[in-house]
Design an enzyme around this catalytic site. Structure first.
Site, short mmCIF file in Angstrom:
data_model
loop_
_atom_site.label_atom_id
_atom_site.label_comp_id
_atom_site.label_asym_id
_atom_site.label_seq_id
_atom_site.Cartn_x
_atom_site.Cartn_y
_atom_site.Cartn_z
N HIS A 60 0.91 -1.04 -0.10
CA HIS A 60 0.05 -0.23 0.35
C HIS A 60 1.14 1.69 -0.01
O HIS A 60 1.68 1.69 0.69
CB HIS A 60 -1.31 -0.24 1.05
CG HIS A 60 -2.16 1.12 1.18
ND1 HIS A 60 -2.94 0.82 2.04
CD2 HIS A 60 -2.50 2.06 0.10
CE1 HIS A 60 -3.67 2.02 1.77
NE2 HIS A 60 -3.08 3.08 1.16
N HIS A 62 1.42 4.88 -2.23
CA HIS A 62 0.69 6.45 -3.18
C HIS A 62 1.63 6.90 -4.45
O HIS A 62 1.26 7.22 -5.00
CB HIS A 62 -0.20 7.26 -2.82
CG HIS A 62 -1.16 6.57 -2.09
ND1 HIS A 62 -2.35 6.29 -3.27
CD2 HIS A 62 -1.27 6.44 -0.73
CE1 HIS A 62 -3.48 5.50 -2.19
NE2 HIS A 62 -3.16 5.90 -1.08
N GLU A 130 -7.88 2.27 -4.39
CA GLU A 130 -7.72 2.09 -3.40
C GLU A 130 -9.29 3.37 -3.79
O GLU A 130 -8.88 4.30 -3.88
CB GLU A 130 -7.49 2.91 -2.33
CG GLU A 130 -7.41 3.25 -0.62
CD GLU A 130 -6.86 3.20 0.40
OE1 GLU A 130 -6.98 3.79 0.87
OE2 GLU A 130 -5.51 4.30 -0.52
N HIS A 256 0.56 7.95 12.53
CA HIS A 256 -0.42 7.61 12.84
C HIS A 256 -0.70 6.71 13.48
O HIS A 256 -2.43 6.84 13.63
CB HIS A 256 -0.37 6.73 11.54
CG HIS A 256 -0.72 8.24 9.55
ND1 HIS A 256 0.28 8.12 9.51
CD2 HIS A 256 -1.97 8.23 9.36
CE1 HIS A 256 0.15 9.03 8.18
NE2 HIS A 256 -1.52 9.11 8.40
N ASP A 279 1.47 3.39 3.50
CA ASP A 279 0.50 3.85 3.07
C ASP A 279 1.33 5.41 2.30
O ASP A 279 0.30 6.35 2.31
CB ASP A 279 -0.57 4.51 3.64
CG ASP A 279 -1.79 5.27 3.26
OD1 ASP A 279 -1.56 5.04 2.00
OD2 ASP A 279 -2.53 5.32 4.24
#
Length: 392
Positions: A60, A62, A130, A256, A279
């Site tokens: 995961h 981006h 996603e 996070h 992420d």
């Protein structure tokens, strides 16, 4: 043939001190305890007592290195992937956001082109979509103008355009049509994960029975316990603890999910059902300062400071800038895991969750020689993909 010597081999169940590893034709040939008779066999690489671990697998991400996977060209995908390779990630699932079909299809086409690039590249194992099938209540930074319910005429059109490139798809399982989508795509080899979802525990149990058995960025973009008419109703967070076999991924950047929460998760959840993910947005591996969340076209201006991206008014986080070596470091030095187990969560377990553990994710004879060399502080000094050293 290469022979790595004087290495601390990071295995799925511990660390083998003063070990060796032989690689041939991109595969792990053998490994074990050091023996002087090994010297002189092929190219000798002296690890100097550093850790030799399986390459990290990020399921995961981006972007990174100033690039987003949806920026609009194959070169952007290559640039982001190479940025993570520098930090030990030898396999990655480039991840899209909810977008127009036009932008999604362009990303799919660019991914196919990027896969042709081999030099100094991690393995692009497939795409992680996603969205766009999310619950508006938990949409987070996903653009609401493109969020919709899953319909066969839409997701099958995406599948046709992807032509086998989609490895994983995150969606809200409580939406009308979501379980039917799972029933249709799972036999096609797509891993379905629950994300940006307001599902209840009962809805998650039903989703699990339909094969949706992974939670996208645990605790982020998901429901938790609420009161309805005086009764407590459990959500997706509680489902992650209660449903055996429901796997989770952690953005273990220490922000996070703060270290105390990471320790709670480790205390309550089966460790073999946990993997790490970045992420990450484009700011991963970049200096602090202004950046953009999402693609350059239509992205959100953000500021990177203190190891995380924030909205310009600093009222909330705006994205992860983590690399996988940082995740491992946090899990070892802030969450208290032994190094072999933190590495397992960054390599073998993500490989297992996406069905790639037969050839990747651990130091085992016959598997791909995807390797990362790092010191006690998880500072990466060398990365090998298929036995070939990456040049940075």
């Amino acid at each position: 043939m290469k022979t790595f010597v004087n290495a601390r081999l990071v295995l799925p169940d511990g660390v083998r001190q003063n070990g060796f590893l032989k690689e041939d034709a991109g595969k792990i040939l053998s490994f074990g305890d050091m023996d002087n008779s090994l010297i002189g066999v092929g190219e000798i690489i002296d690890c100097g007592g550093r850790y030799l671990a399986p390459g990290f697998i990020d399921i995961h991400s981006h972007g990174g290195g100033g690039f987003d996977y949806m920026d609009g060209s194959a070169e952007d995908i290559v640039g982001a992937a190479r940025a993570h390779l520098r930090h030990g990630t030898t396999s990655v699932l480039p991840t899209t956001m909810t977008s127009s079909d036009e932008d999604l299809f362009l990303t799919i086409d660019n991914f196919k082109e990027a896969k042709k690039v081999r030099e100094n590249m991690p393995d692009l194992l497939g795409l992680h979509l996603e969205g766009p099938y999310f619950d508006m209540v938990e949409k987070g930074a996903q653009p609401d103008q493109y969020i919709q319910n899953p319909r066969p005429e839409h997701y099958m059109k995406v599948m046709e355009r992807a032509d086998g490139c989609i490895k994983r798809w995150s969606l809200a399982p409580e939406l009308p049509g979501a379980l039917e989508m799972a029933d249709r795509l799972l036999p096609m080899g797509v891993m379905l994960a629950a994300g940006h979802t307001a599902a209840t525990y009962d809805q998650m149990k039903e989703a699990f029975d339909h094969g949706i058995r992974h939670l996208t960025h645990f605790y982020s973009g998901m429901s938790t316990i609420v009161r309805k008419g005086g009764f407590r109703v459990l959500g997706v967070v509680e489902s992650g603890y209660l449903i055996d076999g429901l796997t989770v991924e952690l953005i273990a950047d220490g922000m996070h999910l703060p270290p105390v929460l990471l320790r709670l998760i480790l205390k309550c959840k089966n460790h073999d059902e946990i993997c790490l993910c970045t992420d990450s947005m484009r700011g991963a591996g970049m200096p602090e300062g202004p950046s953009i969340l999402g693609p350059r076209k239509g992205g959100q201006d953000v500021i990177i400071e203190g190891g995380i991206a924030k909205m310009p008014d600093r009222t909330c986080f705006a994205g992860s800038v983590a690399t996988t070596d940082r995740l491992v470091r946090v899990m070892v030095y802030e969450a208290g895991l032994p190094i072999w187990e933190a590495v397992k969560m960054a390599s073998l377990l993500p490989a297992k969750f996406i069905g790639e553990d037969g050839r990747k994710g651990s130091i085992e004879a016959g598997k791909d020689a995807d390797l990362v060399l790092f010191d006690e502080d998880i500072n990466v000094s060398a990365v090998y993909v298929g036995g070939v050293k990456a040049n940075f």
